[in-house]
Design a protein around this motif. Structure first.
Motif, short mmCIF file in Angstrom:
data_model
loop_
_atom_site.label_atom_id
_atom_site.label_comp_id
_atom_site.label_asym_id
_atom_site.label_seq_id
_atom_site.Cartn_x
_atom_site.Cartn_y
_atom_site.Cartn_z
N ASN A 107 0.81 -1.22 0.00
CA ASN A 107 0.00 0.00 0.00
C ASN A 107 0.84 1.27 0.00
N ARG A 108 2.15 1.13 0.00
CA ARG A 108 3.00 2.29 0.24
C ARG A 108 3.67 2.78 -1.05
N ALA B 259 2.61 10.87 -4.05
CA ALA B 259 1.44 10.91 -4.93
C ALA B 259 1.79 11.71 -6.17
N LYS C 173 1.56 7.02 -6.43
CA LYS C 173 0.12 6.82 -6.35
C LYS C 173 -0.59 7.95 -7.09
N GLU D 16 -3.23 10.20 -7.23
CA GLU D 16 -4.33 10.75 -6.43
C GLU D 16 -4.14 12.25 -6.25
N GLU E 10 -8.52 11.06 0.58
CA GLU E 10 -7.65 9.89 0.45
C GLU E 10 -6.20 10.27 0.69
N TRP E 11 -5.80 11.39 0.11
CA TRP E 11 -4.43 11.86 0.29
C TRP E 11 -4.15 12.20 1.75
N ASP F 92 -3.52 9.07 3.55
CA ASP F 92 -2.24 8.47 3.19
C ASP F 92 -1.07 9.21 3.83
N ASN G 255 -1.18 7.85 7.50
CA ASN G 255 -0.80 6.45 7.75
C ASN G 255 0.52 6.04 7.10
N ASN H 233 1.21 5.76 3.89
CA ASN H 233 1.12 5.15 2.56
C ASN H 233 1.67 6.06 1.47
N VAL H 234 1.68 7.36 1.73
CA VAL H 234 2.43 8.32 0.92
C VAL H 234 3.55 8.83 1.81
#
Length: 440
Positions: free
Chosen positions: A186-187, A191, A245, A247, A253-254, A257, A260, A262-263
């Motif tokens: 997921n990482r 973005a 990613k 986005e 969503e960003w 991320d 957490n 993920n970005v």
């Protein structure tokens, strides 16, 4: 290489009733002698939150000039239209906040006073590239306030856990992107913000893109220049290999991320510090800031997110000299600049950064970034921005075209390079439609 078009922008004003397609390089002031009965009264229009603190400081320090702040909607969202309408009606504010990218638009609308005689001797107080955003044919039309020099905000804990340092070159960035992608399904390293034309422009500028220049009364347009296409090809490789990613930044969503991890990084302007802290407060101590990756090892080339903001004296001000004095004080007096910096106006335009108390000790910010003085990074970044970059008229049209074309390319899976070629054609057509001649 796609055929480049070039643009022309005449340097004399065309009056209302036709499309104004000129760059007004000389203006007549309608100055009035200050009344002996009291101070000169000025109106200042700005959208910067809490800038009233700096206005109050000016008023306390001056008996001969008094400034009233009028809060307006930011830039093209309504404020600019209000300013231009007031100029046309002959009842403008004296000083107004405009983006560096908007100064040419105000000039082609013959809406700015030439303030050269009042401020030209103060040029060396400001960072060269920021000062030059308001200079056309050696005439000064604005006082720079603040910018958004680019840097890398990155999750140092994630990079450290993978044995990675902040990339110093774009090839290192590519390698780090592969390592981060392989570490977690997921990482991503970042973005790809297809929704942000200022970000896309900043990447091209940092890569050596020279989109706009003037030659006498001519503007050259080269949105699809070789350097820009090389930058586009680099990001195309990251997209094709699923290393970034797709986005929109600032989206829900960003935001998640960023919180957490993920970005794991964000290339953005100095002002992004507050966004990172506000979006992901629970990650305090996990972030750091590094300079932009370079295209050639050992270089120190930087760029900005949409330039920055300036103060202009609107055409028709009854007190242009006093208005220029206020704009100069607001953006160069250390007391005022410190206030502006602390309220988030952007990176200071003046060169004497040591005179700004709010940059010398910022415990809350430094603690969030693991004790790092992140302002050192942005001081170097701002100083490394090329002074040759010029913003064109119709900047909002440029932003919209670039965003639309890049988004369409991403969604269709077509090359990003084609998006810049399309933007070149779109923007040349937009200039010509407004009566601004474009040389082929």
């Amino acid at each position: 290489m796609p055929q480049r078009a070039h643009r022309r922008l005449r340097t004399s004003a065309i009056l209302a009733g036709a499309v104004v397609a000129t760059l007004a390089l000389a203006s007549c002031s309608s100055g009035e002698t200050p009344s002996a009965d009291g101070p000169v009264e000025l109106t200042f229009q700005s959208w910067v939150p809490n800038i009233d603190q700096a206005v109050d400081a000016f008023n306390e320090a001056h008996d001969d000039i008094h400034v009233t702040l009028e809060t307006i909607t930011a830039g093209p969202d309504g404020g600019y239209a209000k300013m231009l309408s007031a100029v046309q009606a002959g009842d403008p504010a004296d000083v107004a906040q405009v983006g560096y990218d908007a100064v040419p638009d105000f000039l082609v609308n013959d809406a700015l006073e030439d303030i050269t005689e009042y401020v030209a001797d103060d040029a060396d107080r400001f960072t060269e590239w920021q000062w030059e955003t308001g200079v056309f044919d050696d005439r000064v039309y604005s006082i720079p306030q603040a910018s958004g020099p680019l840097g890398q905000f990155y999750r140092k804990d994630i990079f450290d856990s993978l044995g990675l340092a902040a990339p110093t070159t774009w090839e290192e960035y590519y390698a780090a992107a592969k390592a981060i992608r392989a570490s977690d399904p997921n990482r991503y390293i970042a973005a790809f913000a297809f929704n942000q034309a200022p970000w896309l422009i900043g990447l091209s500028q940092q890569g050596g893109g020279e989109w706009f220049s003037t030659e006498g009364d001519a503007w050259n347009v080269a949105i699809d220049d070789e350097a820009t296409l090389e930058v586009a090809e680099f990001w195309q490789r990251l997209i094709d290999e699923d290393l970034v990613k797709i986005e929109a930044d600032f989206s829900s969503e960003w935001n998640a991320d960023i919180q957490n991890g993920n970005v794991a990084s964000w290339i953005s302007g100095s002002w992004a510090d507050a966004i990172v802290r506000g979006t992901a407060p629970d990650t305090a101590g996990s972030w750091a800031v590094a300079p932009m990756p370079q295209w050639s090892d050992g270089e120190t080339v930087s760029a900005t997110w949409a330039g920055g903001s300036a103060n202009v004296v609107l055409k028709g001000s009854k007190h242009p000299e006093e208005a220029a004095e206020f704009a100069l004080w607001l953006n160069s007096e250390p007391e005022s600049v410190s206030i502006l910096t602390s309220v988030g106006a952007g990176w200071p335009a003046i060169t004497d950064l040591e005179s700004i108390p709010s940059l010398q000790d910022d415990p809350e910010v430094f603690a969030f970034y693991g004790g790092q003085d992140i302002w050192d990074v942005f001081a170097e970044s701002d100083a490394a921005v090329a002074a040759t970059w010029k913003w064109p008229p119709l900047s909002q049209t440029l932003f919209a075209s670039l965003t639309d074309n890049v988004k369409a390319a991403v969604e269709a899976g077509t090359p990003l390079t084609e998006a810049y070629v399309a933007t070149q054609a779109d923007f040349v057509a937009a200039l010509e439609d407004k009566g601004i001649s474009v040389a082929e």
